[in-house]
Design an enzyme around this catalytic site. Structure first.
Site, PDB file in Angstrom:
ATOM      1  N   LYS A 196      25.768  -3.668 -39.799  1.00 57.89           N
ATOM      2  CA  LYS A 196      25.899  -2.232 -39.537  1.00 57.89           C
ATOM      3  C   LYS A 196      26.058  -2.017 -38.040  1.00 57.89           C
ATOM      4  O   LYS A 196      25.183  -2.383 -37.257  1.00 57.89           O
ATOM      5  CB  LYS A 196      24.663  -1.486 -40.046  1.00 57.89           C
ATOM      6  N   ASP A 201      23.916   7.391 -33.772  1.00 58.57           N
ATOM      7  CA  ASP A 201      23.637   8.086 -35.023  1.00 58.57           C
ATOM      8  C   ASP A 201      22.916   9.398 -34.742  1.00 58.57           C
ATOM      9  O   ASP A 201      21.711   9.418 -34.502  1.00 58.57           O
ATOM     10  CB  ASP A 201      22.791   7.206 -35.950  1.00 58.57           C
ATOM     11  N   LYS A 208      19.303  14.726 -36.932  1.00 57.53           N
ATOM     12  CA  LYS A 208      17.998  14.214 -36.543  1.00 57.53           C
ATOM     13  C   LYS A 208      17.360  15.119 -35.493  1.00 57.53           C
ATOM     14  O   LYS A 208      18.059  15.731 -34.682  1.00 57.53           O
ATOM     15  CB  LYS A 208      18.136  12.810 -35.934  1.00 57.53           C
ATOM     16  N   ASP A 278      22.631  11.481 -42.952  1.00 57.03           N
ATOM     17  CA  ASP A 278      21.864  10.549 -42.121  1.00 57.03           C
ATOM     18  C   ASP A 278      21.582   9.244 -42.848  1.00 57.03           C
ATOM     19  O   ASP A 278      20.968   8.346 -42.279  1.00 57.03           O
ATOM     20  CB  ASP A 278      20.558  11.201 -41.666  1.00 57.03           C
ATOM     21  N   GLU A 280      23.867   7.058 -43.539  1.00 51.25           N
ATOM     22  CA  GLU A 280      25.259   6.645 -43.343  1.00 51.25           C
ATOM     23  C   GLU A 280      25.441   5.142 -43.251  1.00 51.25           C
ATOM     24  O   GLU A 280      26.522   4.627 -43.522  1.00 51.25           O
ATOM     25  CB  GLU A 280      25.832   7.313 -42.089  1.00 51.25           C
ATOM     26  N   ARG A 282      24.385   2.670 -45.043  1.00 53.79           N
ATOM     27  CA  ARG A 282      24.735   2.043 -46.326  1.00 53.79           C
ATOM     28  C   ARG A 282      26.179   2.334 -46.715  1.00 53.79           C
ATOM     29  O   ARG A 282      26.810   1.550 -47.421  1.00 53.79           O
ATOM     30  CB  ARG A 282      23.760   2.523 -47.402  1.00 53.79           C
TER      31      ARG A 282
END
Length: 432
Positions: A196, A201, A208, A278, A280, A282
């Site tokens: 990943k 993020d 967040k 959030d 994301e 996966r």
């Protein structure tokens, strides 16, 4: 800060009582002495190194007896920090141990620096290019690669990476790197590594809070860890073919960003409803795992800073391990023990795979409200994109990759933990 070189020695004798009960370090006119106990000597050296660094001592020489490879490395793990310059005059080591130390300094320090880099300086494409540069520095003749970027991802149906990354001005990227030291283009692939690489993020529209976003430059820790692991395995002499997939994107908020209720259609036929932008990581890993499954390799490892649930369970000291393959999971735990790194296996069962219900798609990207095992259901989500998920697949949730603040063994920032374990496992699998 002193500019003199401070000698650091090891002792199995306790410190003089004047330094306090069970004192870890003492000083004299010869320098600093680290006092070891029979329990956790490497950890004691690492904690002592943090104390020495905290006293403003930045130039040291490891002197006297007892400084083997692992003792030297433990010192560096604690002594190293994310800012300022430090230098170490290493103790004499046998040639093979000196080479191993130099390889760790090159590769694991690269991992730590890469994870610590500000997101502004390290976008998806730069992460991919930096990974290529590291592997070329180790074994360039064995490396070939393909970078798929931006709209090309959409056209080639890498739906997860494209969807997550389309909200950023920096285009998403898939790096597919082939390490093939055999020289035979038809050689079988022994292992696939899928990382990943979310270079920042924000959480997307499931935004967040600042307290949870401030460390999200490190959300590419899985990609950096697996890149380092392959580089270290190559430096240690890996002779089998391995493919590395880095799924790189920013997860941002914009008019182009993906939204709750969207449905992603993957190349393997799976459809996924987005109920949390959030979650994301996966989504991008799914693309890499589909590619990895197509290689028919006996081993697939993915690594990701995937869930807060893993950190809740294990803190920042252990990486979380998930697998349906008991024998393979134990092999990784054995490698971790050999390399003095901490992994802990968490539950992953067949029933977790059904805990991602959606009214509009085959899967939801987060578990249903009745299912609270967040790290296990995240791993279960990934299993839907691994062709033979019950055998030969390991998922690492990188809970020990990064620390927001310093502790007694580590400075703030990246740790580099996991690199040695995965490299060790690759070499062990190559011998079978």
């Amino acid at each position: 800060m002193t500019t003199e070189i401070m000698q650091i020695s090891l002792s199995h004798n306790p410190a003089d009582a004047r330094w306090g009960e069970k004192a870890l370090i003492s000083t004299n006119d010869q320098g600093v002495t680290i006092h070891l106990t029979s329990h956790d000597q490497l950890g004691g050296i690492q904690r002592a190194a943090r104390k020495i660094d905290g006293q403003g001592i930045k130039q040291v020489k490891l002197a006297g007896e007892g400084w083997g490879l692992e003792q030297s490395w433990a010192f560096w793990q604690g002594f190293r920090g994310p800012k300022g310059q430090r230098s170490v005059v290493w103790a004499e080591l046998p040639a093979n141990e000196k080479t191993e130390l130099e390889q760790r300094l090159q590769i694991i320090d690269w991992v730590r620096d890469t994870i610590n880099a500000p997101a502004e300086d390290l976008g998806p494409e730069q992460l991919a290019k930096n990974a290529i540069d590291l592997l070329c520095a180790v074994s360039c003749d064995a490396v070939s690669y393909r970078i798929t970027k931006g709209e090309d991802l959409r056209e080639q149906n890498y739906a997860g990476i494209y969807t997550v990354g389309r909200g950023s001005d920096r285009a998403p990227v898939l790096l597919a790197l082939d390490y093939n030291p055999t020289g035979n283009p038809d050689a079988p692939v022994m292992a696939c590594l899928v990382g990943k690489g979310i270079t920042f993020d924000s959480g997307g529209y499931s935004l967040k809070q600042s307290a949870f976003m401030d460390s999200m430059k490190s959300d590419m820790g899985g990609a950096a860890t697996l890149t380092g692991a392959l580089a270290l395995a190559a430096a240690r002499g890996l002779k089998e073919r391995v493919k590395l997939y880095l799924c790189c994107a920013d997860n941002m908020v914009s008019g182009n960003a993906f939204k709750l209720g969207d449905i992603i259609r993957y190349r393997n036929g799976k459809t996924v409803e987005i109920m949390n932008t959030d979650a994301e990581g996966r989504l991008v890993l799914a693309d890499g795992l589909i590619d990895a499954s197509e290689q028919n390799a006996p081993l697939i490892i993915d690594a990701a800073t995937l869930t807060g649930a893993a950190k809740t369970a294990l803190g920042n000291d252990y990486h979380a391990l998930f697998s349906f393959d008991d024998e393979l999971a134990q092999a990784l735990l054995n490698s971790a023990h050999s390399e003095h790194e901490l992994f802990w296996r968490l539950p992953l069962a067949e029933f977790h795979r059904s805990q991602l219900p959606s009214n509009f798609a085959e899967l939801n990207n987060v578990a249903g409200g009745a299912y609270s095992a967040g790290a296990s259901t995240a791993a279960a989500f990934l299993s839907h994109f691994v062709k033979n998920y019950q055998q030969g697949w390991l998922h690492i949730d990188c809970s020990a990759t990064y620390r927001k603040s310093a502790v007694d063994q580590w400075s703030a920032g990246a740790t580099g933990l996991g690199v040695r374990t995965v490299a060790n496992l690759l070499l062990a699998q190559a011998k079978q």
